[in-house]
Design an enzyme around this catalytic site. Structure first.
Site, PDB file in Angstrom:
ATOM      1  N   GLU A  73     -18.581 -21.900  10.104  1.00  0.00           N
ATOM      2  CA  GLU A  73     -18.779 -23.039   9.214  1.00  0.00           C
ATOM      3  C   GLU A  73     -20.237 -23.465   9.007  1.00  0.00           C
ATOM      4  OE1 GLU A  73     -15.899 -25.023  11.846  1.00  0.00           O
ATOM      5  OE2 GLU A  73     -15.189 -26.011  10.036  1.00  0.00           O
TER       6      GLU A  73
ATOM      7  N   ARG B  46     -15.140 -35.911  12.329  1.00  0.00           N
ATOM      8  CA  ARG B  46     -16.256 -34.961  12.292  1.00  0.00           C
ATOM      9  C   ARG B  46     -17.328 -35.427  11.303  1.00  0.00           C
ATOM     10  NH1 ARG B  46     -17.673 -29.756  14.064  1.00  0.00           N
ATOM     11  NH2 ARG B  46     -15.796 -29.461  15.290  1.00  0.00           N
TER      12      ARG B  46
HETATM   13  N1  MTE Z   1     -14.857 -16.332   6.218  1.00  0.00           N
HETATM   14  C1  MTE Z   1     -13.993 -15.696   5.406  1.00  0.00           C
HETATM   15  N2  MTE Z   1     -14.353 -14.502   4.896  1.00  0.00           N
HETATM   16  N3  MTE Z   1     -12.791 -16.237   5.072  1.00  0.00           N
HETATM   17  C2  MTE Z   1     -12.405 -17.463   5.556  1.00  0.00           C
HETATM   18  O1  MTE Z   1     -11.308 -17.942   5.260  1.00  0.00           O
HETATM   19  N4  MTE Z   1     -13.015 -19.406   6.955  1.00  0.00           N
HETATM   20  C3  MTE Z   1     -14.109 -20.192   7.509  1.00  0.00           C
HETATM   21  C4  MTE Z   1     -15.045 -19.303   8.332  1.00  0.00           C
HETATM   22  N5  MTE Z   1     -15.402 -18.130   7.578  1.00  0.00           N
HETATM   23  C5  MTE Z   1     -13.311 -18.166   6.422  1.00  0.00           C
HETATM   24  C6  MTE Z   1     -14.536 -17.529   6.747  1.00  0.00           C
HETATM   25  C7  MTE Z   1     -13.677 -21.295   8.355  1.00  0.00           C
HETATM   26  S1  MTE Z   1     -13.199 -22.726   7.617  1.00  0.00           S
HETATM   27  C8  MTE Z   1     -13.679 -21.206   9.716  1.00  0.00           C
HETATM   28  S2  MTE Z   1     -13.256 -22.528  10.679  1.00  0.00           S
HETATM   29  C9  MTE Z   1     -14.039 -19.965  10.406  1.00  0.00           C
HETATM   30  O2  MTE Z   1     -14.346 -18.906   9.512  1.00  0.00           O
HETATM   31  C10 MTE Z   1     -12.887 -19.558  11.293  1.00  0.00           C
HETATM   32  O3  MTE Z   1     -13.065 -18.353  11.906  1.00  0.00           O
HETATM   33  P1  MTE Z   1     -13.864 -18.154  13.272  1.00  0.00           P
HETATM   34  O4  MTE Z   1     -13.537 -19.313  14.143  1.00  0.00           O
HETATM   35  O5  MTE Z   1     -13.331 -16.872  13.765  1.00  0.00           O
HETATM   36  O6  MTE Z   1     -15.293 -18.124  12.888  1.00  0.00           O
HETATM   37  N1  HPA Z   2     -12.048 -28.351  13.056  1.00  0.00           N
HETATM   38  C1  HPA Z   2     -10.964 -27.777  12.531  1.00  0.00           C
HETATM   39  N2  HPA Z   2      -9.739 -28.159  12.795  1.00  0.00           N
HETATM   40  C2  HPA Z   2      -9.570 -29.190  13.638  1.00  0.00           C
HETATM   41  C3  HPA Z   2     -10.654 -29.820  14.212  1.00  0.00           C
HETATM   42  C4  HPA Z   2     -11.961 -29.390  13.912  1.00  0.00           C
HETATM   43  O1  HPA Z   2     -12.958 -29.927  14.407  1.00  0.00           O
HETATM   44  N3  HPA Z   2     -10.182 -30.800  14.987  1.00  0.00           N
HETATM   45  C5  HPA Z   2      -8.857 -30.753  14.881  1.00  0.00           C
HETATM   46  N4  HPA Z   2      -8.476 -29.781  14.067  1.00  0.00           N
HETATM   47 MO1  MOS Z   3     -12.171 -24.184   9.359  1.00  0.00          MO
HETATM   48  S1  MOS Z   3     -12.246 -25.855   8.114  1.00  0.00           S
HETATM   49  O1  MOS Z   3     -12.155 -25.278  10.780  1.00  0.00           O
HETATM   50  O2  MOS Z   3     -10.558 -23.749   9.162  1.00  0.00           O
END
Ligand code: MTE
Ligand code: HPA
Ligand code: MOS
Length: 798
Positions: A728, A319
């Site tokens: 993210e 990534r």
């Molecule tokens: N927001 C909160 N409050 N707590 C979390 O742990 N994790 C982040 C983001 N926002 C997180 C957060 C990460 S790393 C990801 S990948 C996404 O939330 C995952 O959730 P979603 O796919 O439902 O957005």
């Molecule tokens: N994001 C988070 N987790 C993962 C990914 C990614 O793009 N690819 C494989 N595991």
């Molecule tokens: Mo988020 S780093 O893809 O859990």
């Protein structure tokens, strides 16, 4: 519009809804894993014995002294593992090692009747070590040729030719830091057998199915004998995507050996010293620009600090390489990526998953080179934006590239960028000891797992006879508001009020083979699956309602708990009426939903394809003020325009943008991971193992003025109700703060000079940057800018 993205009238998605657990969070009634553990009375506590060396052989392990400590029940060692002694998925993470690979690694675990008993027991265990040479820094690993995983190359065009003819060529080499997740809830799990011999694990995990798989293989049993549940997490941020598995397996081994429930919750110091962090990187680059500042070619080499085991380092690196371009067209590129193997915690997923590290490389390059190119940084960035029709270096068309330009110009307006730039110039001209900087940076972030198979999800939706709805889906809640969104999706798809829908805890026995809740895809994937299940039920209920109303099922409409048919006037049924009749007619009122993201393809060997469903875009403008004596700074104002498609849940999305931004600003400007790199006895020890030495953003670091706007008319075709992922991408909006700090530091020196800034840009780092600028000024005539340097008006291109 696709049916997936088509949003009905009166939909519950799009309505500003508070987080589904907000009241529980703020009243302390929300249950987390260790709260659930304390509800049981027979629970043992597990405590690790941590190694005091970065690299060592274990010569002897004497557990007997622990067993005489009152309350100690058992010491778990490799001999107790019924199945495979490995907590990872690459077979490189022994749960009970014979060779210690990092300072703080657990070598065995003590079970006690109380936490105190387990702790004292662990202190009594005697271990003899033969200390081995260790690699702590990335340069040490590079010098020793210590790598793991694949070497990846992204390539387009003839970069050597581009650099050979480019009128302006710059080169750099540097290292930037990782980041500690510092989720409020540390790693926790609870394991026990139910009366039927089913292993039951409640864990804080972003990937319950993988926790289930690993617990099963460690115990030597099949997946159907293990159930993993995750009620919620107090934050995961990627840190709980992979690393909870081995800890859950320890608890499960404990339950297997004792027949008792076992809880394992790392305290903060253990969590900091035992679990992985964001990868820091070492990078070397050469870039060429034309006279207008357009990038002609980029050559780069990225080495991620993977720590002691592979974990998720390969896809993180992938990534990073796929985000080196950020929002910019780079016609010729060759970038190499590799993962160093060092004697540190195993670095892992962290919000952005390598994307921020890739973007760091190009944003740092543009930030450094703008001044020597004599071009305003905002202009330099904008000039290099992708134009519609262009493709990324790995060959994916940059769909909606025009959104970047639209967001940028909206943000310039909303942030009053031109006026404030002029004010800042005036302020800086009369303030020798305080300087301000205002920077604007873009984000383009690819949405989808870069491992294609992960882009699928399941759901189970149940409608009861009284018309109430219970949904299960494969995603976990870690504060990001996924459950809130899924309730809104189900209510929209079934045409019922939000209050009719409840959500059951995530469990592997409800929805199998789920992907991690990660890559920001939680709402896209699980939303697709929830909608698919609801659509099936609604179609069946349409037939029933059509019969009741004397109408064609295709004319039946569901909205806000009421059902009517087009062309049938004055007759309205309730959702509950129809559910009851459906039951009597023996029509199934539950459905398993499934979704997979269409249109993805990726060839990792050729490094080509379209790995992302779409790109999320955003931009931020940040203003900072820097003190010339100390390097201390304040963030005065931040404006953001961010693209979440048509928001599923605006309060949640704005919260994600604010939170992501602040977490990014923490990584880039405050949070300073330090490891002992000396040859002393503490070599390899994490020095910043508490909040006293690891500075996190808090209220006092919040921008004094913080304006977040969702980009409008942003419907995303082909995604759930026209929305885009949000979790993210906003983290990378924080590059605006780092670049504003660079610009403020630069103002202490002559124009036209390249300003290097360490990352994190702590006050100390800013101090050194501005001190170098001051020294450069001292060597030029007072008040005179460096030769050839021009301060170019900010908005010349707009
Ligand atoms: N927001 C909160 N409050 N707590 C979390 O742990 N994790 C982040 C983001 N926002 C997180 C957060 C990460 S790393 C990801 S990948 C996404 O939330 C995952 O959730 P979603 O796919 O439902 O957005
Ligand atoms: N994001 C988070 N987790 C993962 C990914 C990614 O793009 N690819 C494989 N595991
Ligand atoms: Mo988020 S780093 O893809 O859990």
């Amino acid at each position: 519009m696709s049916t997936l993205s088509d949003r009905p009238e009166n939909s519950v998605v799009g309505v500003p809804e508070p987080h589904e657990s907000a009241a529980l969070h703020v009243t302390g009634r929300a249950l987390y894993t260790d709260d659930i553990a304390t509800l049981r009375r027979d629970t043992l506590t597990a405590w690790p014995v941590q190694a005091p060396h970065a690299h060592a052989h274990i010569i002897a392990l004497r557990t007997e002294p622990a067993l005489v400590v009152p309350g100690v029940v058992r010491v778990l060692t490799a001999a107790d593992v019924p199945g495979v002694n490995d907590g990872g998925i690459w077979n490189d993470e022994p749960l009970f090692p014979t060779e210690v690979m990092y300072f703080g690694q657990a070598v065995c675990w003590v079970l006690g009747e109380t936490l105190e008993a387990a702790r004292l027991g662990a202190a009594a265990v005697e271990v003899d070590y033969e200390v081995l040479p260790s690699l702590i820094t990335v340069p040490e690993a590079i010098a020793a040729g210590s790598f793991q995983g694949a070497h990846r190359i992204t390539r387009r065009g003839d970069v050597d030719a581009a650099l050979a003819t480019a009128p302006h060529v710059f080169t750099g080499e540097w290292e930037f830091s990782g980041q500690e997740h510092f989720y409020l809830e540390t790693m926790a799990s609870l394991a026990y057998y139910d009366e039927g011999g089913q292993m039951y694990v409640q864990a804080g995990t972003q990937h319950p199915s993988e926790t289930q798989e690993i617990v099963a293989h460690v115990l030597g049993i099949s997946s159907n004998a293990v159930t993993v549940q995750c009620v919620r997490m107090g934050g995961g941020f990627g840190g709980k995507e992979m690393q909870p598995h081995g800890l859950a397996a320890i608890a499960a081994i404990g339950a297997t050996c004792t027949g008792r429930a076992v809880r394992l919750r790392l305290n903060r110091t253990q969590d900091l010293t035992m679990t992985g962090k964001r990868h820091g990187f070492h990078v070397a680059w050469t870039v060429g620009f034309d006279d207008n500042g357009r990038i002609l070619g980029l050559k780069a080499s990225l080495t991620a600090d993977g720590g002691w085991s592979l974990d998720l380092s390969d896809p993180v690196l992938a990534r990073a390489l796929c985000h080196l371009d950020n929002a910019y067209w780079i016609p010729a590129i060759e970038a190499h990526g590799q993962v160093a193997k060092t004697n540190k915690t195993s670095q892992t997923a962290f919000r952005g998953f390598g994307g921020p590290q890739g973007i760091m490389v190009i944003e740092d390059i543009l930030g450094r080179c703008a001044a020597p190119l004599g071009i305003d940084p905002a202009l330099l960035r904008r000039r290099n934006f992708y134009a519609p029709g262009q493709t990324t270096p790995y060959g994916q068309p940059v769909r909606h590239a025009e959104r970047m330009e639209a967001i940028w110009s909206q943000l310039l307006d909303k942030s009053e960028f031109a006026e404030r730039s002029a004010q800042i110039e005036a302020f800086n001209a009369v303030n020798p000891h305080i300087k301000r900087g205002l920077a604007i940076t873009p984000v383009k972030f690819g949405i989808s797992f870069n491992v294609a198979a992960f882009n699928q999800a399941g759901a189970l939706v149940l409608v009861y006879k009284d018309g109430s709805v219970l949904i299960n889906h494969g995603g976990v809640e870690m504060g990001q508001g996924l459950h809130t969104k899924m309730i809104q999706v189900a209510a929209t798809a079934l045409g019922v009020p939000r209050a009719s829908v409840r959500l059951a805890p995530t469990r592997t026995d409800k929805v199998p083979n789920t992907s991690a809740t990660a890559a920001s895809t939680g709402a896209d994937l699980n939303g697709g699956a929830v909608k698919n299940a609801c659509d099936q039920i609604r179609e069946r209920m349409s037939v029933v309602a059509g019969g009741m109303l004397g109408a064609n099922p295709t004319d039946v409409r569901f909205s806000q708990g009421k059902i009517h048919a087009l062309g049938v006037h004055g007759q309205e049924l309730t959702f509950a009426d129809v559910a009851k009749v459906a039951y009597q007619q023996r029509v199934q009122l539950s459905a398993a939903g499934y979704y997979r993201t269409e249109g993805l393809h990726w060839d990792a060997e050729a490094w080509r394809g379209s790995p992302f469903k779409y790109f999320a875009y955003g931009a931020a403008a940040a203003e900072v003020e820097v003190d010339g004596f100390t390097g201390a700074y304040r963030t005065l104002r931040v404006d953001i325009v961010h693209d979440v498609g048509d928001s599923l849940s605006p309060i949640i999305d704005i919260g994600q943008i604010e939170g992501g931004f602040v977490q990014g600003a923490g990584w880039l400007t405050l949070e300073d991971l330090r490891w002992d790199t000396t040859d002393g006895p503490g070599r390899g020890r994490l020095l910043t193992q508490a909040a006293s030495t690891y500075k996190l953003p808090s209220f006092s670091e919040m921008p004094e003025e913080f304006n977040v706007t969702l980009f409008e008319h942003a419907h995303e075709d082909g995604a759930i109700y026209g929305s885009k992922a949000v979790g993210e991408p906003p983290l990378m909006l924080a590059f605006s703060v780092r670049e504003a700090l660079r610009q403020a530091a630069a103002r202490f020196g002559p124009a036209g000079r390249m300003t290097e800034l360490a990352s994190p840009a702590t006050p100390e780092a800013v101090f050194w940057a501005l001190t170098a600028a001051k020294q450069a000024l001292a060597t030029t005539a007072p008040g005179v800018d460096a030769p050839g340097a021009k301060r170019i008006p900010v908005l010349a291109d707009s």
